[in-house]
Scaffold this motif. Structure first.
Motif, PDB file in Angstrom:
ATOM      1  N   THR A 393      -1.530 -17.121  13.159  1.00  9.01           N
ATOM      2  CA  THR A 393      -2.620 -16.410  12.465  1.00  9.01           C
ATOM      3  C   THR A 393      -2.479 -14.904  12.646  1.00  9.01           C
ATOM      4  OG1 THR A 393      -4.106 -18.295  12.800  1.00  9.01           O
ATOM      5  CG2 THR A 393      -5.113 -16.162  12.285  1.00  9.01           C
ATOM      6  N   GLU A 394      -2.222 -14.468  13.876  1.00  7.01           N
ATOM      7  CA  GLU A 394      -2.089 -13.032  14.146  1.00  7.01           C
ATOM      8  C   GLU A 394      -0.870 -12.453  13.434  1.00  7.01           C
ATOM      9  OE1 GLU A 394      -1.906 -12.809  18.353  1.00  7.01           O
ATOM     10  OE2 GLU A 394      -4.061 -13.194  18.664  1.00  7.01           O
ATOM     11  N   HIS A 395       0.197 -13.237  13.357  1.00 10.01           N
ATOM     12  CA  HIS A 395       1.409 -12.769  12.675  1.00 10.01           C
ATOM     13  C   HIS A 395       1.138 -12.527  11.191  1.00 10.01           C
ATOM     14  CE1 HIS A 395       5.698 -12.254  12.062  1.00 10.01           C
ATOM     15  NE2 HIS A 395       5.680 -13.158  11.090  1.00 10.01           N
ATOM     16  N   ARG A 396       0.442 -13.442  10.557  1.00  7.66           N
ATOM     17  CA  ARG A 396       0.109 -13.283   9.139  1.00  7.66           C
ATOM     18  C   ARG A 396      -0.796 -12.080   8.916  1.00  7.66           C
ATOM     19  NH1 ARG A 396       1.103 -17.889   5.926  1.00  7.66           N
ATOM     20  NH2 ARG A 396       2.033 -19.599   7.115  1.00  7.66           N
ATOM     21  N   GLN A 397      -1.770 -11.889   9.803  1.00  9.25           N
ATOM     22  CA  GLN A 397      -2.661 -10.743   9.680  1.00  9.25           C
ATOM     23  C   GLN A 397      -1.904  -9.434   9.861  1.00  9.25           C
ATOM     24  OE1 GLN A 397      -5.702 -11.504  12.610  1.00  9.25           O
ATOM     25  NE2 GLN A 397      -6.826 -12.919  11.286  1.00  9.25           N
ATOM     26  N   ASP A 398      -0.982  -9.424  10.823  1.00 17.16           N
ATOM     27  CA  ASP A 398      -0.179  -8.222  11.064  1.00 17.16           C
ATOM     28  C   ASP A 398       0.656  -7.875   9.837  1.00 17.16           C
ATOM     29  OD1 ASP A 398       0.941  -6.141  12.763  1.00 17.16           O
ATOM     30  OD2 ASP A 398       2.761  -7.344  12.826  1.00 17.16           O
ATOM     31  N   ILE A 399       1.254  -8.885   9.221  1.00 19.24           N
ATOM     32  CA  ILE A 399       2.046  -8.646   8.009  1.00 19.24           C
ATOM     33  C   ILE A 399       1.163  -8.104   6.896  1.00 19.24           C
ATOM     34  CG2 ILE A 399       3.307  -9.796   6.153  1.00 19.24           C
ATOM     35  CD1 ILE A 399       4.571 -11.588   8.236  1.00 19.24           C
ATOM     36  N   MET A 400      -0.013  -8.685   6.740  1.00 19.37           N
ATOM     37  CA  MET A 400      -0.924  -8.237   5.683  1.00 19.37           C
ATOM     38  C   MET A 400      -1.286  -6.768   5.863  1.00 19.37           C
ATOM     39  SD  MET A 400      -4.629  -9.845   4.615  1.00 19.37           S
ATOM     40  CE  MET A 400      -3.862 -11.450   4.374  1.00 19.37           C
ATOM     41  N   ILE A 401      -1.584  -6.371   7.096  1.00 16.33           N
ATOM     42  CA  ILE A 401      -1.949  -4.974   7.374  1.00 16.33           C
ATOM     43  C   ILE A 401      -0.785  -4.051   7.065  1.00 16.33           C
ATOM     44  CG2 ILE A 401      -2.523  -3.346   9.216  1.00 16.33           C
ATOM     45  CD1 ILE A 401      -4.119  -5.627  10.528  1.00 16.33           C
ATOM     46  N   LYS A 402       0.423  -4.436   7.499  1.00 19.27           N
ATOM     47  CA  LYS A 402       1.595  -3.578   7.280  1.00 19.27           C
ATOM     48  C   LYS A 402       1.918  -3.445   5.792  1.00 19.27           C
ATOM     49  CE  LYS A 402       4.084  -3.849  11.673  1.00 19.27           C
ATOM     50  NZ  LYS A 402       2.924  -4.123  12.505  1.00 19.27           N
ATOM     51  N   VAL A 403       1.767  -4.515   5.042  1.00 22.98           N
ATOM     52  CA  VAL A 403       2.048  -4.447   3.600  1.00 22.98           C
ATOM     53  C   VAL A 403       1.037  -3.542   2.901  1.00 22.98           C
ATOM     54  CG1 VAL A 403       2.087  -5.790   1.462  1.00 22.98           C
ATOM     55  CG2 VAL A 403       3.220  -6.670   3.493  1.00 22.98           C
ATOM     56  N   VAL A 404      -0.242  -3.672   3.267  1.00 20.97           N
ATOM     57  CA  VAL A 404      -1.274  -2.805   2.679  1.00 20.97           C
ATOM     58  C   VAL A 404      -0.997  -1.347   3.012  1.00 20.97           C
ATOM     59  CG1 VAL A 404      -3.716  -2.193   2.763  1.00 20.97           C
ATOM     60  CG2 VAL A 404      -3.041  -4.597   2.625  1.00 20.97           C
ATOM     61  N   GLN A 405      -0.631  -1.073   4.262  1.00 21.82           N
ATOM     62  CA  GLN A 405      -0.319   0.301   4.664  1.00 21.82           C
ATOM     63  C   GLN A 405       0.856   0.844   3.857  1.00 21.82           C
ATOM     64  OE1 GLN A 405       0.295  -0.381   8.884  1.00 21.82           O
ATOM     65  NE2 GLN A 405      -1.624   0.628   9.405  1.00 21.82           N
ATOM     66  N   PHE A 406       1.889   0.023   3.713  1.00 23.51           N
ATOM     67  CA  PHE A 406       3.069   0.493   2.992  1.00 23.51           C
ATOM     68  C   PHE A 406       2.755   0.748   1.524  1.00 23.51           C
ATOM     69  CE2 PHE A 406       6.742  -0.443   0.301  1.00 23.51           C
ATOM     70  CZ  PHE A 406       7.615   0.535   0.752  1.00 23.51           C
ATOM     71  N   ASN A 407       2.088  -0.200   0.871  1.00 21.33           N
ATOM     72  CA  ASN A 407       1.774  -0.025  -0.552  1.00 21.33           C
ATOM     73  C   ASN A 407       0.903   1.206  -0.785  1.00 21.33           C
ATOM     74  OD1 ASN A 407       3.253  -2.272  -1.301  1.00 21.33           O
ATOM     75  ND2 ASN A 407       1.493  -3.659  -1.232  1.00 21.33           N
ATOM     76  N   ASN A 408       0.015   1.507   0.151  1.00 23.66           N
ATOM     77  CA  ASN A 408      -0.833   2.694   0.022  1.00 23.66           C
ATOM     78  C   ASN A 408      -0.062   3.972   0.308  1.00 23.66           C
ATOM     79  OD1 ASN A 408      -3.594   4.004  -0.112  1.00 23.66           O
ATOM     80  ND2 ASN A 408      -3.025   4.547   1.981  1.00 23.66           N
ATOM     81  N   GLN A 409       1.018   3.864   1.093  1.00 22.78           N
ATOM     82  CA  GLN A 409       1.736   5.055   1.528  1.00 22.78           C
ATOM     83  C   GLN A 409       2.462   5.744   0.382  1.00 22.78           C
ATOM     84  OE1 GLN A 409       1.186   6.138   4.493  1.00 22.78           O
ATOM     85  NE2 GLN A 409       2.428   7.978   4.192  1.00 22.78           N
ATOM     86  N   ILE A 410       2.839   5.025  -0.643  1.00 20.89           N
ATOM     87  CA  ILE A 410       3.509   5.652  -1.797  1.00 20.89           C
ATOM     88  C   ILE A 410       2.586   6.699  -2.414  1.00 20.89           C
ATOM     89  CG2 ILE A 410       4.494   5.224  -4.079  1.00 20.89           C
ATOM     90  CD1 ILE A 410       5.248   2.438  -3.121  1.00 20.89           C
ATOM     91  N   ARG A 411       1.317   6.335  -2.583  1.00 24.20           N
ATOM     92  CA  ARG A 411       0.340   7.279  -3.142  1.00 24.20           C
ATOM     93  C   ARG A 411       0.126   8.455  -2.188  1.00 24.20           C
ATOM     94  NH1 ARG A 411      -3.670   8.018  -6.768  1.00 24.20           N
ATOM     95  NH2 ARG A 411      -5.636   8.921  -6.045  1.00 24.20           N
ATOM     96  N   GLN A 412       0.106   8.164  -0.896  1.00 28.51           N
ATOM     97  CA  GLN A 412      -0.064   9.227   0.098  1.00 28.51           C
ATOM     98  C   GLN A 412       1.070  10.248  -0.007  1.00 28.51           C
ATOM     99  OE1 GLN A 412      -3.404   8.737   1.033  1.00 28.51           O
ATOM    100  NE2 GLN A 412      -2.689   9.368   3.065  1.00 28.51           N
ATOM    101  N   CYS A 413       2.290   9.765  -0.162  1.00 28.51           N
ATOM    102  CA  CYS A 413       3.445  10.664  -0.262  1.00 28.51           C
ATOM    103  C   CYS A 413       3.375  11.518  -1.523  1.00 28.51           C
ATOM    104  CB  CYS A 413       4.742   9.861  -0.233  1.00 28.51           C
ATOM    105  SG  CYS A 413       5.120   9.136   1.377  1.00 28.51           S
ATOM    106  N   LYS A 414       2.985  10.907  -2.636  1.00 34.61           N
ATOM    107  CA  LYS A 414       2.889  11.658  -3.883  1.00 34.61           C
ATOM    108  C   LYS A 414       1.833  12.761  -3.779  1.00 34.61           C
ATOM    109  CE  LYS A 414       4.431   8.012  -7.033  1.00 34.61           C
ATOM    110  NZ  LYS A 414       4.055   7.132  -8.172  1.00 34.61           N
TER     111      LYS A 414
END
Length: 496
Positions: A393-414
């Protein structure tokens, strides 16, 4: 006095920026170059390689258990001169007789473990020589030209059977752990790269800011003499010039420290001076949480670690059950044997021999010891299963958080890139306005601070982007840019 202070700062800044590296070897490196170098020659990569080699040879040793082994055994010069107690079978009298002999033995055997049953079969040939020195001198040879022995434990724990379940998974886990370690090296190298790059850019900006402030200070002095600039504004610019000079020295110190950390990690010595190149673009990726989760279980060591934890718990239960109650061992030997005082006839007309035995062991009363061990092993198995479910359960949650952070980071960089460009343009405009006399020192200081902050923020956002990306790569062992699994030439690593 003030002019001397300013001149001293200029000289110190120049010395820091040029003099210390006159004999250095300059090397221009991108982020890709740094990662490649870290993988090829860093001490961390070397440690990862040797850790994998250790696991590889452990796996080779495991596989060797299932191959026939040829063994040579010998007992040479076993001399025995002593008194032995012998009892007369009719009278019961005991008397000591002299024992004076020497034994020599030579055995050649071919052994094979049977994983399915846990038994062991051996084919061997043996020659014994007995030299008797008293009461009279004589020599006896005993030969066993061919013998077949089979030993089969009954109701015993079959370790080979369980190793066939666990060891291939352990080796596969070792491969994936090696790849994950290399991705850890990538993450560390990325962080060190951007730390050093930020220090490098801060030094470049500090030097440029100093040059700009020096020019504006000279203009302000001329205007002060004409009464167009107040004493307070002139002092503000002079203070800014002093601070910019201090910033050069501090930026150079930070650069030296961060470059030293990066060079040490890459395995470079102090004679190498790195010029780091800012990534000019980032790939626009949008990761899917479900895909990342599936790839993590399919490629990484996480799923295998969970499987192995459960298997070892089940193995402990099986071992505890096998060691409880009745245990038995069946042993059988068939072959040929002969004895003679002459070596020439020791192999002539051999007679057959058969030996069969069954050994039993049954605890009558163990006060619940065996039962307790089984209960303990089962409790540990339940704990392991509960822990693996929680880790899942914790592994899946960790992946979800990291994916959300990464997908949001593209906009942050722009956004950060746009802010960096806007802040740079605003600073240039405020400088022109100051030169034209339509902006004051406060506006200039504010514009410069915003410019520097925006530039640093952009580099930090790039750092976050690549850190998020490589962390997700580490979790899934998948390259989302090339859409391929991450692999290594393991045959080359082990020297095949």
């Amino acid at each position: 006095m003030k002019r001397n202070t300013i001149s001293l700062l200029i000289v110190v800044g120049v010395l820091f920026s040029t003099g210390g590296y006159a004999q250095s070897l300059n090397r221009k490196m991108t982020l890709t170059d740094v990662i490649y170098t870290a993988h090829e020659q860093s001490p961390s990569a070397l440690v990862a390689k040797h850790n994998f080699l250790g696991n590889y040879w452990a796996y080779r040793s495991y596989k060797a258990q299932f191959l026939p082994s040829l063994n040579l055994g010998a007992t040479l010069g076993n001399f025995n001169r002593s008194l032995m107690a012998l009892q007369n079978s009719e009278t019961g009298n005991i008397k000591y007789v002299e024992n004076n002999n020497m034994r020599n033995n030579l055995t050649l055997s071919l052994d094979q473990n049977i994983a399915l049953t846990g038994g062991k079969v051996s084919v061997f040939t043996q020659l014994n020589r007995l030299d008797q020195y008293a009461p009279e001198r004589n020599i006896t040879y005993n030969s066993q030209p061919i013998n077949i022995t089979y030993i089969q434990p009954l109701r015993a724990f079959n370790s080979l059977k369980w190793q066939k379940k666990t060891q291939p998974k352990e080796y596969e886990k070792a491969k994936r752990s090696y790849l994950e370690t290399m991705e850890d090296i990538t993450v560390t190298a990325t962080s060190l790269f951007f730390n050093a790059l930020l220090s490098q850019r801060n030094l470049e900006r500090a030097q440029k800011n100093y040059q700009n402030t020096e020019t504006l200070y000279r203009i302000a002095k001329e205007r002060f003499e004409l009464g167009k600039v107040t004493k307070s504004e002139l002092l503000q610019l002079e203070l800014r010039l002093l601070n910019d000079g201090l910033s050069i020295n501090q930026s150079q110190l930070n650069l030296d420290m961060n470059q030293l950390k990066l060079k040490s990690y890459l395995g470079y010595n102090e004679s190498v001076q790195l010029e780091l190149v800012l990534p000019d673009s980032i790939p626009e990726l949008a990761l899917n949480v479900s895909e990342v989760v599936d790839l993590s279980y399919a490629n990484s060591s996480f799923g295998l670690s969970q499987e192995l934890s459960v298997l070892y718990a089940e193995q402990s239960v099986a071992e505890a059950k096998a060691n409880r109650g009745l245990s038995a061992t069946l042993s059988a030997q068939f072959g040929l044997t002969q004895q003679n005082e002459s070596f020439k006839y020791a192999y002539k007309n051999p007679m057959d021999q058969e030996i069969i035995s069954l050994g039993l062991s049954l605890p009558i009363m163990d006060w619940g010891l065996g039962k307790g061990r089984v209960k303990t092993a089962k409790s540990r198995e339940n704990v392991v299963r509960t822990q693996t479910n929680q880790e899942d359960t914790e592994h899946r949650q960790d992946i979800m958080i990291k994916v959300v952070q990464f997908n949001n980071q593209i906009r942050q960089c722009k956004i950060s890139a746009m802010a960096d460009s806007v802040a740079e343009q605003r600073y240039e405009m405020v400088m022109e306005r100051f030169i034209n006399g339509t902006a004051d020192v406060t506006d200039l200081n504010t514009a410069q601070s915003e410019k520097d902050e925006a530039a640093n923020r952009y580099i930090q956002e790039l750092n976050n982007y690549w850190s998020y990306y490589y962390n997700i790569r580490r979790l899934t062992l998948f390259d989302y840019i090339s859409r391929t699994n991450i692999s290594a030439e393991f045959d080359k690593i082990v020297g095949k």
